[in-house]
Design a protein around this motif. Structure first.
Motif, PDB file in Angstrom:
ATOM      1  N   LEU A  95       4.529  12.165   6.340  1.00 55.24           N
ATOM      2  CA  LEU A  95       4.239  10.912   7.048  1.00 55.24           C
ATOM      3  C   LEU A  95       4.468   9.650   6.203  1.00 55.24           C
ATOM      4  N   PRO A  96       3.872   9.550   4.993  1.00 48.33           N
ATOM      5  CA  PRO A  96       4.094   8.322   4.217  1.00 48.33           C
ATOM      6  C   PRO A  96       5.550   8.163   3.786  1.00 48.33           C
ATOM      7  N   ARG A 145       0.821  -1.195   0.000  1.00 49.59           N
ATOM      8  CA  ARG A 145       0.000   0.000   0.000  1.00 49.59           C
ATOM      9  C   ARG A 145       0.864   1.257   0.000  1.00 49.59           C
ATOM     10  N   ALA A 146       1.857   1.248   0.910  1.00 49.26           N
ATOM     11  CA  ALA A 146       2.711   2.423   1.048  1.00 49.26           C
ATOM     12  C   ALA A 146       3.431   2.720  -0.260  1.00 49.26           C
ATOM     13  N   ARG A 163      -0.167  14.597   0.047  1.00 52.16           N
ATOM     14  CA  ARG A 163       0.270  13.405   0.784  1.00 52.16           C
ATOM     15  C   ARG A 163       0.150  12.154  -0.097  1.00 52.16           C
ATOM     16  N   PHE A 210      -4.068   7.562  -1.314  1.00 49.20           N
ATOM     17  CA  PHE A 210      -5.505   7.682  -1.038  1.00 49.20           C
ATOM     18  C   PHE A 210      -5.909   9.134  -0.839  1.00 49.20           C
ATOM     19  N   ASN A 217      -9.075  13.258   6.079  1.00 50.39           N
ATOM     20  CA  ASN A 217      -8.252  12.338   6.867  1.00 50.39           C
ATOM     21  C   ASN A 217      -6.806  12.790   7.042  1.00 50.39           C
ATOM     22  N   LEU A 218      -6.663  14.038   7.511  1.00 52.03           N
ATOM     23  CA  LEU A 218      -5.340  14.504   7.917  1.00 52.03           C
ATOM     24  C   LEU A 218      -5.218  14.298   9.423  1.00 52.03           C
ATOM     25  N   ILE A 219      -3.988  14.181   9.905  1.00 49.67           N
ATOM     26  CA  ILE A 219      -3.802  14.046  11.356  1.00 49.67           C
ATOM     27  C   ILE A 219      -3.771  15.434  11.972  1.00 49.67           C
ATOM     28  N   PRO A 220      -4.724  15.719  12.874  1.00 53.46           N
ATOM     29  CA  PRO A 220      -4.943  17.098  13.321  1.00 53.46           C
ATOM     30  C   PRO A 220      -3.768  17.706  14.081  1.00 53.46           C
ATOM     31  N   VAL A 221      -2.963  16.866  14.755  1.00 61.37           N
ATOM     32  CA  VAL A 221      -1.880  17.442  15.566  1.00 61.37           C
ATOM     33  C   VAL A 221      -0.615  17.696  14.751  1.00 61.37           C
ATOM     34  N   LEU A 222      -0.624  17.303  13.488  1.00 64.24           N
ATOM     35  CA  LEU A 222       0.562  17.524  12.652  1.00 64.24           C
ATOM     36  C   LEU A 222       0.305  18.652  11.656  1.00 64.24           C
ATOM     37  N   GLU A 271       4.127  18.095   7.852  1.00 65.48           N
ATOM     38  CA  GLU A 271       4.329  16.831   8.577  1.00 65.48           C
ATOM     39  C   GLU A 271       3.363  15.754   8.103  1.00 65.48           C
ATOM     40  N   LYS A 282       8.024   8.485   5.636  1.00 65.92           N
ATOM     41  CA  LYS A 282       8.792   7.833   6.714  1.00 65.92           C
ATOM     42  C   LYS A 282       8.921   6.344   6.468  1.00 65.92           C
ATOM     43  N   LEU A 283       8.097   5.839   5.574  1.00 66.39           N
ATOM     44  CA  LEU A 283       8.182   4.405   5.267  1.00 66.39           C
ATOM     45  C   LEU A 283       9.145   4.155   4.118  1.00 66.39           C
TER      46      LEU A 283
END
Ligand SMILES: Nc1ncnc2c1ncn2[C@@H]1O[C@H](COP(=O)(O)OP(=O)(O)OP(=O)(O)O)[C@@H](O)[C@H]1O
Ligand SMILES: [Mg+2]
Lengths: 235, 387
Positions: free
Chosen positions: A110-111, A85-86, A158, A91, A97-102, A106, A113-114
């Motif tokens: 995120l993806p 998937r990565a 992203r 998607f 669907n973002l991460i609210p604290v980043l 950032e 980092k993989l």
């Protein structure tokens, strides 16, 4: 003749609900070419999201063959499926669907980092993606500080950060006003034309579907007709 | 990912602070309670099994005759005998509680080699009748003693014939390195004690005799011999080793050490439940984020890690706070509870234990939400409402 990006053979997905079995996708067959922009339409509950999740490896089918980007996705599970998937799919969701604290940057990083990229490379690539979607000046904003249209563009940045061949978008304009929706659709069109991304976009909006090269209709888990738009409409 | 862990914690600053501080306060308490127990135990462990204590067979508070000293000293195998009497006076106010004893100065040093004084102090104590020595902790509590060199005590049990205070002169400070001998007591000379009381027409009895033995002496034989020597009175005695004497003295505290242990355990469990609750809330709020991470290709293990790391960071930060607080306040606490638990100190193993406890609380508190994050299906998690 282009290569096949998605090949679906006899795909079946059922849900158990209170002892009853609901067949959402029933022995579905489908072929999608690499490099094309597809719209997937159909009534609510027809299984569009379910199909998209199966193609993207978020969910697993009960039976059938599912080859995406050359990989037999139905045979993968767990960490292998996550890694696939990565590497292969980006998607874009209706709810962003973002991460609210980043921050925006950032979230886009995120993806990455993989991947084996270094911190500096990740940062640079995230910035490139954000500039591409026109948000070079909003990189350090948190999702809450952005408009819906901007949030969705961060989500698109992203999705393309790892440079996947396939982009799956589930009603990406569903929560957006007309103008923001147009921006997002323009962006998806550009990704398809300039960057040769294969795009599969679920939508209820016929106007949005006009942007695609092909419109696939799904009804009650069965494939309906497939329309091919005039090249002029895709511009 | 660590950024995500920290941001999530900082996203709820009050909840995070409350959780960390409560873990910290709990571990601070556990450090102190544990140290009270270990302090008592180290006194017992350091107590000598070759030093003998003679006391009345009726109770510790019953005097025994002065004349016994000669007879005890005559027993074969005894090196030296020092007599102790509890003075029970006070300095300025009854609230200034510390022990004061009248002792034989020379023999005191013979029987207790672990009590160290410098040569000048020793000479003064051995030669000057109203001289006294005090432990360094006690001296630190009353700095004016060293400035003036005088310690006036009101004799609550033994009033001074003049009607005024007993005026002692500070010969110097003693320092004991052994846990069985505290640094918070004052000793003065028996001859002054006895002479002064003559002014009231009194003659003092002895609280306890403490004897050191010749090397290789037969402890059991000497004990038996001393006890039978006074079998027919005028006061019957019991003779125990110092460690047995200490053990019995501590047993007067009854189940207090065990009780303290239970309090500590109870505090830890309560805090663990609080931490679990906080982490469950965090886990629920972040279910949607976990769905996003999984959709992006992060593994189930990574999802587990994001939550367990939050719990560990919180609890270890709290633990560091608690341990730091304990280390910072150790001396103050030692002074504050010195009269009840002399020689209070926090052992290194207690600090290590507190660190391990905070690690375990962190693992236990994060286990359920982390496990949920590991197990949750990506599509279902995405359907969960975001924070
Ligand atoms: N986890 C699940 N458990 C049980 N039933 C489910 C589950 N997910 C989806 N369904 C059912 O499967 C059917 C298809 O759902 P799906 O979300 O794929 O539809 P959709 O075409 O995307 O609809 P919409 O246009 O409203 O988004 C629906 O009847 C839905 O209720
Ligand atoms: Mg849907």
């Amino acid at each position: 003749m282009s290569e096949s990006m998605i090949r679906v053979r006899g795909l079946t997905k059922r849900y158990e609900r209170g002892g009853e079995t609901l067949t959402v996708l029933d022995n579905l067959n489908l072929e999608m070419e690499e490099g094309r922009f597809y719209a997937l339409m159909g009534p609510s509950g027809s299984g569009k999201t379910t199909l998209l999740n199966l193609i993207g490896g978020l969910d697993t089918a009960d039976s059938g063959e599912l080859v995406v980007a050359g990989e037999d996705v139905a045979q993968l599970s767990g960490a292998d499926l996550a890694a696939w998937r990565a590497a292969n799919v980006g998607f874009v969701f209706q709810g962003f669907n973002l991460i609210p604290v980043l921050t925006a940057r950032e979230n886009v990083e995120l993806p990455l980092k993989l991947t084996p990229l270094s911190g500096a490379q990740r940062r640079q690539q995230a910035e490139t993606a954000l500039k591409l979607v026109g948000l070079g000046d909003r990189m350090d904003h948190r999702p809450r500080q952005l408009s819906g249209g901007q949030e969705q563009r961060v989500a698109i940045a992203r999705a393309i950060a790892t440079d996947p061949k396939l982009i799956l978008a589930d009603e990406p304009t569903g929560d957006l006003d007309r103008k923001s929706a147009e921006q997002v659709l323009d962006l998806l069109g550009r990704l398809n034309r300039e960057f040769k991304k294969t795009i599969l976009m679920v939508t209820h909006d016929p106007h949005a579907a006009e942007r695609a090269q092909s419109i696939v209709h799904l009804d009650k888990g069965q494939l309906g007709r497939i329309e091919h738009n005039q090249p002029a409409a895709a511009r | 990912m660590f950024k995500l862990v920290l941001r999530n914690l900082l996203g709820h600053p009050i909840r995070s602070a409350i959780t960390a501080v409560s873990v910290g306060v709990a571990l601070f308490l556990v450090c102190i309670l544990t140290s009270i127990i270990t302090t008592l135990q180290s006194g017992l462990a350091a107590a000598s099994s070759t030093r003998l204590v003679v006391m009345s067979s009726i109770s510790l508070f019953q005097d025994i005759p002065l004349s016994y000293q000669e007879r005890i000293a005559s027993v074969d195998g005894i090196a030296s005998v020092v007599k102790w009497q509890w003075f029970g006076g006070y300095y300025k106010s009854q609230e200034n509680f510390f022990g004061q004893f009248a002792v034989d100065p020379e023999r005191m040093f013979e029987v207790y080699p672990e009590v160290k004084v410098d040569e000048a102090t020793k000479q003064k104590f051995l030669t000057q009748r109203n001289a006294c020595i005090v432990g360094w902790q006690l001296a630190a509590e009353f700095p004016e003693w060293q400035e003036t060199g005088k310690i006036p005590l009101t004799g609550a049990l033994f009033p001074h014939p003049s009607g005024g205070a007993w005026d002692f002169e500070l010969a110097g400070i003693y320092r004991s390195e052994a846990a069985n001998f505290d640094n918070r007591t004052m000793f003065f000379r028996w001859d002054l004690f006895e002479e002064t009381l003559k002014g009231n027409g009194d003659s003092p009895g002895v609280g306890v005799y403490v004897m050191s033995l010749d090397p290789g002496a037969d402890v059991e034989r000497i004990r038996a011999e001393v006890e039978t020597m006074f079998e027919n009175g005028p006061a019957t005695v019991r003779c125990d080793t110092e460690s047995e004497f200490t053990r019995q003295f501590l047993s007067m505290l009854g189940d207090i050490p065990m009780f303290l242990g239970w309090i500590g355990a109870g505090v830890l469990v309560a805090i663990l439940l609080g931490a679990i609750n906080a982490m469950l809330m965090a886990g629920r709020e972040q279910t949607h984020d976990i769905g996003i991470l999984k959709a992006l290709g992060f593994t189930d293990g990574a999802a587990f890690g994001v939550l367990i790391a939050q719990s560990l960071v919180l609890c270890l930060a709290g633990g560091a706070f608690g341990v730091g607080l304990a280390a910072l306040l150790e001396e103050g606490i030692a002074l504050a509870i010195g009269s009840a638990f002399p020689g209070f100190f926090i052992e290194t193993t207690t600090y290590i234990g507190a660190g391990v406890a905070s690690l375990l609380v962190g693992l236990a508190a994060g286990a359920i939400p982390a496990w949920n994050a590991l197990r949750v299906n990506c599509v279902e998690a995405l359907r969960a409402k975001g924070a």
